[in-house]
Design a protein around this motif. Structure first.
Motif, mmCIF file in Angstrom:
data_model
loop_
_atom_site.group_PDB
_atom_site.id
_atom_site.type_symbol
_atom_site.label_atom_id
_atom_site.label_comp_id
_atom_site.label_asym_id
_atom_site.label_seq_id
_atom_site.Cartn_x
_atom_site.Cartn_y
_atom_site.Cartn_z
ATOM 1 N N SER A 13 0.830 -1.221 0.000
ATOM 2 C CA SER A 13 0.000 0.000 0.000
ATOM 3 C C SER A 13 0.851 1.253 0.000
ATOM 4 O O SER A 13 0.499 2.229 -0.651
ATOM 5 C CB SER A 13 -0.944 0.053 1.199
ATOM 6 O OG SER A 13 -0.944 -1.111 1.938
ATOM 7 N N HIS A 14 1.958 1.271 0.739
ATOM 8 C CA HIS A 14 2.738 2.505 0.870
ATOM 9 C C HIS A 14 3.960 2.490 -0.044
ATOM 10 O O HIS A 14 4.895 1.723 0.194
ATOM 11 C CB HIS A 14 3.176 2.697 2.318
ATOM 12 C CG HIS A 14 2.027 2.737 3.281
ATOM 13 N ND1 HIS A 14 1.000 3.668 3.165
ATOM 14 C CD2 HIS A 14 1.712 1.953 4.329
ATOM 15 C CE1 HIS A 14 0.125 3.462 4.139
ATOM 16 N NE2 HIS A 14 0.518 2.412 4.851
ATOM 17 N N PRO A 15 3.980 3.359 -1.063
ATOM 18 C CA PRO A 15 5.120 3.373 -1.987
ATOM 19 C C PRO A 15 6.450 3.617 -1.274
ATOM 20 O O PRO A 15 7.485 3.124 -1.699
ATOM 21 C CB PRO A 15 4.784 4.509 -2.956
ATOM 22 C CG PRO A 15 3.618 5.226 -2.403
ATOM 23 C CD PRO A 15 2.940 4.317 -1.439
ATOM 24 N N LEU A 39 -0.392 -0.794 -4.811
ATOM 25 C CA LEU A 39 -1.481 0.176 -4.759
ATOM 26 C C LEU A 39 -1.125 1.430 -5.527
ATOM 27 O O LEU A 39 -1.962 2.017 -6.201
ATOM 28 C CB LEU A 39 -1.790 0.527 -3.303
ATOM 29 C CG LEU A 39 -3.251 0.859 -3.018
ATOM 30 C CD1 LEU A 39 -4.090 -0.409 -3.072
ATOM 31 C CD2 LEU A 39 -3.397 1.526 -1.655
ATOM 32 N N GLN A 40 0.159 1.835 -5.445
ATOM 33 C CA GLN A 40 0.585 3.094 -6.056
ATOM 34 C C GLN A 40 2.046 2.984 -6.469
ATOM 35 O O GLN A 40 2.940 2.977 -5.611
ATOM 36 C CB GLN A 40 0.398 4.218 -5.033
ATOM 37 C CG GLN A 40 0.474 5.627 -5.594
ATOM 38 C CD GLN A 40 0.531 6.638 -4.454
ATOM 39 O OE1 GLN A 40 0.123 6.361 -3.332
ATOM 40 N NE2 GLN A 40 1.068 7.820 -4.731
ATOM 41 N N PHE A 41 2.296 2.858 -7.777
ATOM 42 C CA PHE A 41 3.660 2.751 -8.285
ATOM 43 C C PHE A 41 3.667 2.980 -9.775
ATOM 44 O O PHE A 41 2.791 2.474 -10.461
ATOM 45 C CB PHE A 41 4.247 1.369 -7.980
ATOM 46 C CG PHE A 41 5.699 1.253 -8.379
ATOM 47 C CD1 PHE A 41 6.699 1.699 -7.541
ATOM 48 C CD2 PHE A 41 6.044 0.713 -9.625
ATOM 49 C CE1 PHE A 41 8.033 1.600 -7.909
ATOM 50 C CE2 PHE A 41 7.382 0.620 -9.998
ATOM 51 C CZ PHE A 41 8.373 1.053 -9.139
ATOM 52 N N ALA A 43 5.939 6.112 -7.775
ATOM 53 C CA ALA A 43 5.497 7.179 -6.863
ATOM 54 C C ALA A 43 6.704 7.929 -6.325
ATOM 55 O O ALA A 43 7.784 7.348 -6.165
ATOM 56 C CB ALA A 43 4.707 6.568 -5.708
ATOM 57 N N ASP A 45 7.260 9.050 -3.335
ATOM 58 C CA ASP A 45 7.692 8.494 -2.042
ATOM 59 C C ASP A 45 8.634 7.321 -2.238
ATOM 60 O O ASP A 45 9.608 7.152 -1.491
ATOM 61 C CB ASP A 45 6.480 7.992 -1.251
ATOM 62 C CG ASP A 45 5.717 9.134 -0.607
ATOM 63 O OD1 ASP A 45 6.042 10.303 -0.921
ATOM 64 O OD2 ASP A 45 4.800 8.851 0.186
#
Lengths: 252, 252
Positions: A13-15, A39-41, A43, A45
């Motif tokens: 979930s957390h990049p 989830l997010q890539f 990104a 972060d």
């Protein structure tokens, strides 16, 4: 040799954790990162936390399913926080480092699989692993940050690899027979399940733990290529026999 | 015993790393955090990355100098990235875990000291340490994230501590399931062979090495009782299916 080892992150979930994992990998000399449905890539972060390991992020393979991530692998180790309904062969991080390097030294592809930040790996995902790896931790506060878990296992892999180097290279690599790959094993399990339904041993309406138990049994024995073709042959012949071909022969 | 071990972070610039270090410490059962002249603390980033280890942050001791941080310690180990002008007794993380636990067990206060994100510890600071600890890493990308370095050493401390516990009696060995006996295995092999002949996969006139290969496969996996009854059940159902019961049903 270390290039035969891939790190697989499932549904992160957390990049930021993807970046932290990439940095930990590169610090320990690992380069092959596979992301299953992140989830997010890409990104910002992720790149920030990677701080210099951006090349691993740039080359990261993004796939939709764990099955795709494991194609070509003959040894799969999955991190598991707690005991499961169905006990599985467990390794500590040190044993994980040893097994991983030993297999990679013989040219096998090895996957270290890490689950979701909160939920970890599902039972179905864990049942695709030959071994579960548990990082010893404080029972009152046991869940490690994802990048920290990658750091611990990557550190043990490097430590085992350096020990091998010191011992004069990968001399431990006795030429083992080529093992069946994960995709071949999955094909076999599908065929086996269909056959068990066909002969009326497996009730699709109430499968219980049957396939999981059989997966665990065959995972333990590290099936090689010849054995795999024997097993597939048995299933094929069973299918034919059940479809009544022996009776045809009798009739002639 | 673990309470005799403190983690000292010197001049940390990123509060997120303080939080990450606190989480890694608590995961591994360490609680005593000392911050020497942190750039920014307390900070929201620190609490965010600590995610649940806020108690360590709340109890963290903030001091102005390394000297204050080491009060009461009789063993000090400092992380060092590279060889210094002045060679020092060096430990790897595993040796560091062993020495730390050994000393803490005798009631000594032990400090694990970590330097700045970029510059590490100064020579002056390193010379206050009994040992330097080097975490093996990729020469082309050797600088670990601060929280990752804390994770590796804290992991080795916990591993050494658990080894001591186990030696102290508390056996961690999970009880293995009862394995199938040799006679059960022989009964299974007979049943399997008969079934393979029945489905036409094994030609009794030319058996080749088939049964030997299957024996080797199942021997490797150390079949337990439950698995044995599953395997026998599969063979029994295969026999029924092949004897044409499906056909009888079709005829009605």
């Amino acid at each position: 040799m270390l290039q035969n080892i891939r790190v697989v992150l499932v549904n992160t979930s957390h990049p930021g954790n993807i970046g932290g994992a990439a940095r930990a990998m590169k610090n320990m000399g690992l380069a092959h990162l596979v992301l299953v449905d992140p989830l997010q890539f890409p990104a910002a972060d992720a790149s920030a936390r990677a701080s210099g390991a951006d090349d691993l992020l740039a080359n990261a393979q993004v796939v939709a399913t764990l099955e795709e991530a494991l194609v070509g692998c003959s040894l799969v180790l999955g991190t598991s926080a707690r005991d499961r309904s169905l006990p599985w062969p467990m390794l500590d991080p040190r044993e994980c480092g040893g097994k991983t390097v030993e297999a990679a030294a013989t040219g096998q592809q090895v996957a270290l699989v890490f689950g979701r930040e909160h939920a970890g790996l599902t039972n179905d995902e864990l049942q695709r692993c030959h071994y579960h790896v548990h990082i010893p931790s404080n029972p009152e506060f046991s869940s490690l940050n994802l990048a920290a878990a990658v750091q611990v296992l990557a550190y043990e892999v490097r430590t085992a690899w350096l020990a091998g180097q010191a011992a004069g290279g990968a001399s431990t690599a006795a030429e083992a027979p080529a093992l069946a790959t994960m995709d071949e094993m999955e094909g076999f399990y599908k065929h086996l399940e269909a056959t068990l339904v066909q002969i009326g041993f497996l009730d699709p309406a109430n499968p219980r733990h049957l396939m999981a138990r059989l997966r665990r049994l065959f995972a333990r024995s590290a099936v090689d290529h010849t054995e795999m073709s024997i097993l597939r042959g048995i299933l094929t012949e069973t299918g034919k026999a059940v479809r009544g071909e022996p009776h045809k022969r009798k009739e002639q």
